[in-house]
Design a protein around this motif. Structure first.
Motif, PDB file in Angstrom:
ATOM      1  N   LEU A 197       0.807  -1.213   0.000  1.00 32.86           N
ATOM      2  CA  LEU A 197       0.000   0.000   0.000  1.00 32.86           C
ATOM      3  C   LEU A 197       0.842   1.265   0.000  1.00 32.86           C
ATOM      4  O   LEU A 197       0.352   2.330  -0.380  1.00 32.86           O
ATOM      5  CB  LEU A 197      -0.913   0.029   1.237  1.00 32.86           C
ATOM      6  N   THR A 198       2.073   1.164   0.448  1.00 26.04           N
ATOM      7  CA  THR A 198       2.916   2.343   0.629  1.00 26.04           C
ATOM      8  C   THR A 198       4.027   2.369  -0.410  1.00 26.04           C
ATOM      9  O   THR A 198       4.232   1.410  -1.150  1.00 26.04           O
ATOM     10  CB  THR A 198       3.525   2.351   2.035  1.00 26.04           C
ATOM     11  N   THR A 199       4.740   3.470  -0.464  1.00 27.27           N
ATOM     12  CA  THR A 199       5.822   3.608  -1.426  1.00 27.27           C
ATOM     13  C   THR A 199       6.898   2.563  -1.166  1.00 27.27           C
ATOM     14  O   THR A 199       7.158   2.174  -0.028  1.00 27.27           O
ATOM     15  CB  THR A 199       6.453   5.007  -1.327  1.00 27.27           C
ATOM     16  N   THR A 200       7.527   2.101  -2.224  1.00 21.70           N
ATOM     17  CA  THR A 200       8.568   1.074  -2.111  1.00 21.70           C
ATOM     18  C   THR A 200       9.972   1.665  -2.161  1.00 21.70           C
ATOM     19  O   THR A 200      10.952   0.934  -2.181  1.00 21.70           O
ATOM     20  CB  THR A 200       8.414   0.034  -3.232  1.00 21.70           C
ATOM     21  N   THR A 201      10.057   3.016  -2.210  1.00 18.55           N
ATOM     22  CA  THR A 201      11.384   3.621  -2.257  1.00 18.55           C
ATOM     23  C   THR A 201      12.149   3.379  -0.967  1.00 18.55           C
ATOM     24  O   THR A 201      13.366   3.246  -0.967  1.00 18.55           O
ATOM     25  CB  THR A 201      11.272   5.140  -2.507  1.00 18.55           C
ATOM     26  N   HIS A 202      11.428   3.328   0.160  1.00 19.06           N
ATOM     27  CA  HIS A 202      12.052   2.926   1.423  1.00 19.06           C
ATOM     28  C   HIS A 202      10.959   2.403   2.343  1.00 19.06           C
ATOM     29  O   HIS A 202       9.787   2.756   2.217  1.00 19.06           O
ATOM     30  CB  HIS A 202      12.797   4.084   2.084  1.00 19.06           C
ATOM     31  N   ASP A 203      11.379   1.538   3.271  1.00 18.71           N
ATOM     32  CA  ASP A 203      10.414   0.937   4.194  1.00 18.71           C
ATOM     33  C   ASP A 203      10.083   1.908   5.324  1.00 18.71           C
ATOM     34  O   ASP A 203      10.968   2.565   5.882  1.00 18.71           O
ATOM     35  CB  ASP A 203      10.966  -0.365   4.777  1.00 18.71           C
ATOM     36  N   ARG A 204       8.787   1.965   5.646  1.00 18.72           N
ATOM     37  CA  ARG A 204       8.329   2.797   6.747  1.00 18.72           C
ATOM     38  C   ARG A 204       7.011   2.225   7.251  1.00 18.72           C
ATOM     39  O   ARG A 204       6.170   1.789   6.464  1.00 18.72           O
ATOM     40  CB  ARG A 204       8.146   4.233   6.278  1.00 18.72           C
TER      41      ARG A 204
ATOM     42  N   THR B 127      12.714  -7.222  -5.794  1.00 19.86           N
ATOM     43  CA  THR B 127      13.152  -8.292  -4.895  1.00 19.86           C
ATOM     44  C   THR B 127      14.581  -7.988  -4.446  1.00 19.86           C
ATOM     45  O   THR B 127      15.384  -7.467  -5.218  1.00 19.86           O
ATOM     46  CB  THR B 127      13.103  -9.675  -5.569  1.00 19.86           C
ATOM     47  N   GLU B 128      14.889  -8.334  -3.210  1.00 21.19           N
ATOM     48  CA  GLU B 128      16.208  -8.010  -2.689  1.00 21.19           C
ATOM     49  C   GLU B 128      17.263  -8.924  -3.310  1.00 21.19           C
ATOM     50  O   GLU B 128      16.974 -10.024  -3.788  1.00 21.19           O
ATOM     51  CB  GLU B 128      16.215  -8.160  -1.171  1.00 21.19           C
ATOM     52  N   PRO B 129      18.520  -8.500  -3.311  1.00 28.76           N
ATOM     53  CA  PRO B 129      19.593  -9.331  -3.865  1.00 28.76           C
ATOM     54  C   PRO B 129      19.686 -10.681  -3.138  1.00 28.76           C
ATOM     55  O   PRO B 129      19.500 -10.752  -1.921  1.00 28.76           O
ATOM     56  CB  PRO B 129      20.853  -8.484  -3.634  1.00 28.76           C
ATOM     57  N   LEU B 130      19.980 -11.717  -3.893  1.00 35.17           N
ATOM     58  CA  LEU B 130      20.107 -13.052  -3.307  1.00 35.17           C
ATOM     59  C   LEU B 130      21.179 -13.083  -2.231  1.00 35.17           C
ATOM     60  O   LEU B 130      21.034 -13.777  -1.217  1.00 35.17           O
ATOM     61  CB  LEU B 130      20.443 -14.076  -4.394  1.00 35.17           C
TER      62      LEU B 130
ATOM     63  N   ALA C 210       7.312 -17.548  -5.199  1.00 36.40           N
ATOM     64  CA  ALA C 210       7.716 -17.647  -3.797  1.00 36.40           C
ATOM     65  C   ALA C 210       9.164 -17.232  -3.557  1.00 36.40           C
ATOM     66  O   ALA C 210       9.565 -17.040  -2.413  1.00 36.40           O
ATOM     67  CB  ALA C 210       7.512 -19.075  -3.304  1.00 36.40           C
ATOM     68  N   ASP C 211       9.975 -17.117  -4.615  1.00 41.58           N
ATOM     69  CA  ASP C 211      11.365 -16.693  -4.474  1.00 41.58           C
ATOM     70  C   ASP C 211      12.147 -17.584  -3.514  1.00 41.58           C
ATOM     71  O   ASP C 211      12.757 -17.110  -2.555  1.00 41.58           O
ATOM     72  CB  ASP C 211      11.440 -15.234  -4.010  1.00 41.58           C
ATOM     73  N   TYR C 212      12.109 -18.882  -3.764  1.00 40.23           N
ATOM     74  CA  TYR C 212      12.848 -19.810  -2.918  1.00 40.23           C
ATOM     75  C   TYR C 212      13.682 -20.729  -3.798  1.00 40.23           C
ATOM     76  O   TYR C 212      13.158 -21.372  -4.700  1.00 40.23           O
ATOM     77  CB  TYR C 212      11.889 -20.632  -2.044  1.00 40.23           C
ATOM     78  N   LEU C 213      14.990 -20.794  -3.529  1.00 43.14           N
ATOM     79  CA  LEU C 213      15.897 -21.576  -4.361  1.00 43.14           C
ATOM     80  C   LEU C 213      15.827 -23.057  -4.010  1.00 43.14           C
ATOM     81  O   LEU C 213      15.562 -23.441  -2.873  1.00 43.14           O
ATOM     82  CB  LEU C 213      17.334 -21.089  -4.183  1.00 43.14           C
ATOM     83  N   ARG C 214      16.125 -23.866  -5.001  1.00 46.12           N
ATOM     84  CA  ARG C 214      16.147 -25.317  -4.782  1.00 46.12           C
ATOM     85  C   ARG C 214      17.175 -25.679  -3.699  1.00 46.12           C
ATOM     86  O   ARG C 214      16.929 -26.559  -2.868  1.00 46.12           O
ATOM     87  CB  ARG C 214      16.479 -26.010  -6.103  1.00 46.12           C
ATOM     88  N   ALA C 215      18.304 -24.990  -3.692  1.00 45.75           N
ATOM     89  CA  ALA C 215      19.331 -25.270  -2.679  1.00 45.75           C
ATOM     90  C   ALA C 215      18.810 -24.990  -1.269  1.00 45.75           C
ATOM     91  O   ALA C 215      19.161 -25.695  -0.316  1.00 45.75           O
ATOM     92  CB  ALA C 215      20.573 -24.419  -2.946  1.00 45.75           C
ATOM     93  N   GLU C 216      17.966 -23.978  -1.109  1.00 40.40           N
ATOM     94  CA  GLU C 216      17.399 -23.673   0.203  1.00 40.40           C
ATOM     95  C   GLU C 216      16.508 -24.802   0.698  1.00 40.40           C
ATOM     96  O   GLU C 216      16.458 -25.097   1.895  1.00 40.40           O
ATOM     97  CB  GLU C 216      16.609 -22.370   0.142  1.00 40.40           C
TER      98      GLU C 216
END
Length: 553
Positions: A257-264, A435-438, A471-477
């Motif tokens: 719902l909020t801006t994604t430029t920074h978390d708040r 998505t954040e860096p792996l 889901a952004d989950y690696l097979r190795a995980e």
């Protein structure tokens, strides 16, 4: 033999210094503190690690700004100190975040007065965060366009912290710490009976997954069963000076719902003058929480709960379309175990809403039991240390506390992981937006074990692929979870070791081609049964909610 089976074998027939009953945040941190100081420890829970109260939090690590309202200054000071320690010990898992509290004409405080409170809060917190800031109505809209400022007088932004991953995974980090210090731990093992014989407790336990019963013994028991502590103590004819009462809180997970430029975090006073929040969770927002007195620790989200929160947020945000129940991706519902004195009698409504999340730790010298009542994630390090001191007073010698039972690996270890990840271009494997860096994610979740993930991806590039696209989950995980994280049910992984169930819609999960592979990696030959159990449970839950909604309508 699986890791869980090996731990149950060690528990069976063993004699431990301490048996910890309950593996929510209080039990997990107690086990880690005790094992880290040289005690022999067994930790059990009749469900999963962090699987009841501890999985329903707001994912916030905060000093309790709202407790200033009742002048609970010592409590706020202790919580702020614990928050500061956690931010320092877990810099990748717990990060500072701003709380932007918009104050309209119906709010109980004027912006200038809230500003004074925020400044006092900053000082009580030993200036451990960035300083607060006061905004007028025009500035509020500039800071967060999603806020409807039609009736807003101004806002105060103060600082606290939040868990980047989910709360249950943070609990599991203490379970893992206890394991690494030599503790024997097992989920889905319930305490059937316990009897004090001579200098020890003799306990009969049951593996609720297989039905197998085992026996173990311990010189001291730590009752860390959260909302069930009173029930367990009563079975032992043990009476504490305090008891637990329950407050139900719910959260709704919706699209961001909020801006994604920074978390708040956004904070508002609802129509009942209670604070509620819009909390960022990656590409999602979490709205909550409510505060409803209940008599049972078993709770669920009702139509009334859902409609109340949606109505409150729609009044305060400037959205293209009002949120409806169809926008809700997931729901969280749990109780806060609140501590009251047994001599206080029943709590009237005014007292009820002002009860804080303090904890009390009581020791029974005759039965050699330590009971942990109440508490919250923010206060966990204090709980671990205080439990250890009570255990010492019961005659169990402990080594000096070196603080090595909590926290992330050393900065040099982190730097080496990032160096290796950079050389193998790990972050290039991920091309999804927002998505954040792996590298960040793997280090935060796995610490030193993240090196094993790099090695697995080097040896087999398919280990770096997402198994479930959304889901952004690696097979190795998944292979790491299967080997090292004591996953017994598919829900353990989907809801607690990861937060897939919280951020992915039901239809996307159940329609995913990768879900069957997830089950196969986690459970091998038992995959079909575990997958069927998981899908059946989800189906029953939806039908139960639908039936209740029709009944209430």
């Amino acid at each position: 033999m699986s890791l869980r089976s090996a731990n149950i074998e060690r528990i069976d027939g063993g004699l431990f210094d301490v048996l910890v009953v309950g593996a929510g945040i209080n039990g997990a941190v107690s086990a880690a503190a005790l094992a880290g100081r040289g005690a022999s420890v067994a930790l059990i829970d009749r469900g999963d690690f962090g699987g009841f109260v501890s999985q329903e939090s707001s994912n916030l690590v905060w000093g309790g700004f709202k407790y200033l309202e009742n002048y609970e200054l010592p409590l706020v000071f202790g919580l702020c100190r614990s928050r500061n320690r956690l931010m320092k010990a877990y810099p990748d898992n717990i990060r500072e975040i701003g709380f932007l509290a918009a104050l309209d004409h119906g709010s109980p405080y004027a912006p200038w007065f809230a500003g004074l409170g925020a400044t006092a809060y900053w000082g009580i917190g030993l200036f451990g965060t960035k300083r607060p800031h006061l905004y007028d109505a025009d500035d509020v809209k500039e800071q967060e366009p999603a806020i409807d400022t039609t009736d807003v007088r101004g806002a105060i932004e103060y600082r606290d912290a939040f868990l980047v991953d989910n709360d249950s995974r943070f609990v599991f980090s203490f379970v893992r710490s206890a394991l690494e210090a030599g503790a024997s731990v097992a989920n889905y093992v319930e305490l059937v009976s316990a009897e004090r014989i001579g200098d020890r407790w003799v306990c009969r336990l049951r593996d609720t997954d297989t039905g197998r019963e085992v026996t173990t013994a311990a010189r001291v028991v730590v009752n860390a069963a959260g909302p069930f502590v009173d029930e367990i103590n009563e079975s032992w004819d043990l009476r504490t000076e305090h008891r637990i009462v329950y407050s139900k809180g719910i959260h709704l997970v919706v699209p961001r719902l909020t801006t994604t430029t920074h978390d708040r975090v956004l904070a508002f006073f609802d129509d009942t003058q209670r604070l509620f929040y819009v909390i960022p969770m990656g590409r999602r927002s979490v709205i909550g929480t409510t505060d409803t007195r209940v008599d049972s620790p078993y709770t669920e989200v009702t139509d009334e709960d859902r409609e109340f929160l949606l109505e409150q947020i729609n009044k305060r945000l400037d959205l293209a379309q009002p949120l409806t129940a169809d926008d809700v991706i997931a729901e969280r519902c749990g109780v806060r175990p609140l501590v009251v004195s047994r001599g206080a009698g029943d709590q009237d409504q005014a007292d009820w809403t002002s009860l804080s999340r303090k904890h009390e730790i009581e020791r029974d010298d005759h039965q050699r039991v330590v009971t942990v009542l109440g508490g919250k994630l923010t206060d966990c390090l204090n709980v671990g240390e205080e439990v250890a001191e009570e255990v010492v007073r019961l005659g169990i010698p402990l080594e000096k506390d070196l603080g090595n039972w909590y926290g992330e690996p050393a900065a040099q270890t982190r730097a080496e992981f990032y160096r290796q990840a950079r050389l193998m271009r790990l972050d290039a494997l991920r091309t999804k937006p927002d998505t954040e860096p792996l590298t960040d994610r793997l280090w935060r979740r796995y610490g030193r074990r993240a090196f094993d993930l790099l090695e697995a991806i080097r040896a087999d590039p398919s280990m770096g692929e997402d198994v479930m696209g959304s889901a952004d989950y690696l097979r190795a995980e998944l292979y790491t979870a299967a080997q090292h994280e004591m996953v017994v049910t598919l829900d353990d992984f989907m809801r607690r070791r990861s937060k897939i169930d919280l951020v992915v819609r039901d239809e996307d999960i159940e329609g995913s081609e990768g879900l069957r592979e997830v089950a196969r990696i986690l459970f091998g030959d038992d995959a079909d049964r575990r997958l069927a159990e998981y899908l059946d449970a989800r189906h029953r839950e939806r039908h139960t909610v639908a039936d209740e909604d029709r009944t209430s309508a």
